[in-house]
Design a protein around this motif. Sequence first.
Motif, short mmCIF file in Angstrom:
data_model
loop_
_atom_site.label_atom_id
_atom_site.label_comp_id
_atom_site.label_asym_id
_atom_site.label_seq_id
_atom_site.Cartn_x
_atom_site.Cartn_y
_atom_site.Cartn_z
N SER A 12 0.58 -1.19 -0.01
CA SER A 12 0.05 0.26 -0.06
C SER A 12 0.76 1.24 -0.43
O SER A 12 0.48 2.54 -0.43
CB SER A 12 -1.06 0.28 0.64
N CYS A 172 -5.72 -1.50 6.26
CA CYS A 172 -5.60 -2.02 4.66
C CYS A 172 -4.76 -1.98 3.80
O CYS A 172 -3.45 -2.31 4.26
CB CYS A 172 -5.81 -0.45 4.51
N THR A 173 -5.07 -2.94 3.42
CA THR A 173 -3.99 -4.06 2.87
C THR A 173 -4.56 -3.86 1.56
O THR A 173 -5.26 -3.51 0.09
CB THR A 173 -4.15 -5.29 3.78
N ASP A 174 -3.71 -5.41 0.20
CA ASP A 174 -3.63 -5.21 -1.27
C ASP A 174 -5.34 -6.13 -1.70
O ASP A 174 -5.10 -6.67 -2.90
CB ASP A 174 -2.39 -5.69 -1.61
N VAL A 175 -6.09 -6.70 -0.71
CA VAL A 175 -6.79 -7.33 -0.70
C VAL A 175 -7.95 -7.08 -0.55
O VAL A 175 -7.72 -6.40 0.40
CB VAL A 175 -6.27 -9.01 -0.26
N ASP A 176 -9.35 -7.27 -0.87
CA ASP A 176 -11.30 -6.73 -0.16
C ASP A 176 -10.95 -7.56 1.12
O ASP A 176 -11.88 -6.28 1.83
CB ASP A 176 -11.74 -7.01 -1.58
N LYS A 191 -14.90 -13.96 -1.40
CA LYS A 191 -14.50 -13.20 0.19
C LYS A 191 -15.87 -13.33 1.44
O LYS A 191 -17.36 -13.40 1.55
CB LYS A 191 -14.75 -11.71 -0.05
N ARG A 229 -9.06 -4.51 4.99
CA ARG A 229 -10.30 -4.30 3.85
C ARG A 229 -8.96 -3.72 2.60
O ARG A 229 -7.82 -3.66 3.14
CB ARG A 229 -11.12 -2.94 4.13
N SER A 230 -9.36 -3.01 1.62
CA SER A 230 -8.37 -2.84 0.47
C SER A 230 -7.91 -1.04 0.84
O SER A 230 -9.07 -0.47 0.87
CB SER A 230 -8.90 -3.27 -1.01
N SER A 231 -6.47 -0.92 0.44
CA SER A 231 -6.30 -0.01 0.44
C SER A 231 -6.46 0.81 -1.22
O SER A 231 -6.29 2.23 -1.02
CB SER A 231 -4.79 0.42 1.03
N ASN A 233 -9.72 0.88 -3.19
CA ASN A 233 -10.67 1.13 -2.95
C ASN A 233 -11.70 1.30 -1.16
O ASN A 233 -11.34 0.66 -0.65
CB ASN A 233 -11.46 -0.16 -3.85
N GLY A 237 -15.02 -4.70 4.44
CA GLY A 237 -13.79 -5.29 4.13
C GLY A 237 -14.51 -6.49 4.55
O GLY A 237 -15.63 -7.41 5.20
#
Length: 404
Positions: A12, A172-176, A191, A229-231, A233, A237
């Motif tokens: 991120s 906040c990470t690279d997946v939803d 998910k 959750r995603s960083s 969008n 999450g």
Amino acid sequence: MALIVQKYGGTSVGDVDRIKNVAQRVKETHDAGNQVVVVVSARSGVTNELIGRAKALNPHPDEREMDMLLTVGEQETIALTAMALHALGIPAVSRTGSQAGILTDPSHTRARITSISGGDIKEQLAAGRVVILAGFQGQTADGQITTLGRGGSDLSAIAIAAALQADLCQICTDVDGVYTADPRLVPDAKKLDEISYEEMLELASSGSKVMQNRAVEFAQKFNVVFEVRSSFNNNPGTIVKEEVASMEDVVVSGVALDKNQAKIVVSDLPDRPGTAAKLFQVLGSAGISVDMIVQNIGRDGKANMTFTVPREDIYRAEKAVKESFPDEAAGKLFEASDIAKVSVVGVGMRSHSGVAATLFDALAKGSVNIQLISTSEIKISVGIDPEDAEEATRLVHAAFGLGQ
């Protein structure tokens, strides 16, 4: 006004543009009237680069010096993130783990948090500033810099959220969110809207890269509800929280794969009471986490012990064992090889039968040989050849009908 802790991982904040993206997201949260503490990791690849440099100089570098080196990555990120917020007109100040009063035990490279004072974070928030906190790090009572192990920024975020009694903690990470399996390996992975602490802990300790297992353990202990959750969008999450009754309706919540394991065989040990206790006390004292264990009785009063450890702990395990069993240290006492671990996890396993049969049948139909097995109340893990690991994950995921 709410107090929100947001953690951003290495991908991120991987480059200048991504740091700008994080700063914009933080600005939006701050502009909505919230107090914000942002916990950041080192930029993606930086920690591995630093480790590579260290090992180019010494294959087994001193752990204290490794902590001194590796904290550089997060300190770069907190300063850059603060600068990015300043450019957007948001008052922000960076703080290291030491400045935030994160105290740990003296176990370098894998320290455990003992207390958190928070330093001056509350005062900075009250003054309207965003606080950017370096994840992954703390200090001992006598001022020695320590790190919290791989993925330690997750632990930093959960711990500071608990200490500050934050209203919301977002990872906040690279997946939803949290999926039923790694979507890069299993394209139809789904998910999850929510998952229990226990399930998340088992998935994390079984190889899921979404969260550090110690962070989940800390969240459960202090009842810190958090969202993965995603960083990139604004999609909802996965909420991680205490188990609720409806969670037992789902037999298996997810499948995890861990390819970073080693199988160790310690052979020709004395077959007498106390041998296993001595062996695992030695490994525990060295800070090595042991997972699957099998004991086989050999010949002539000897026994063989097989167990798994994280691959990076092989050297320390070998050193500890050979120092503690000097009479048996020659020959075939210690043998290590790579192994992969596939695990199925679900709180519904407590009240549903047939999970093991479904797992073993799926692997048998795929001609995957099982080397080791371990179980808990809500998890079954198997050790298999790393070459079979990814296909085995897909087979097991399909067998339990977890796809979309």
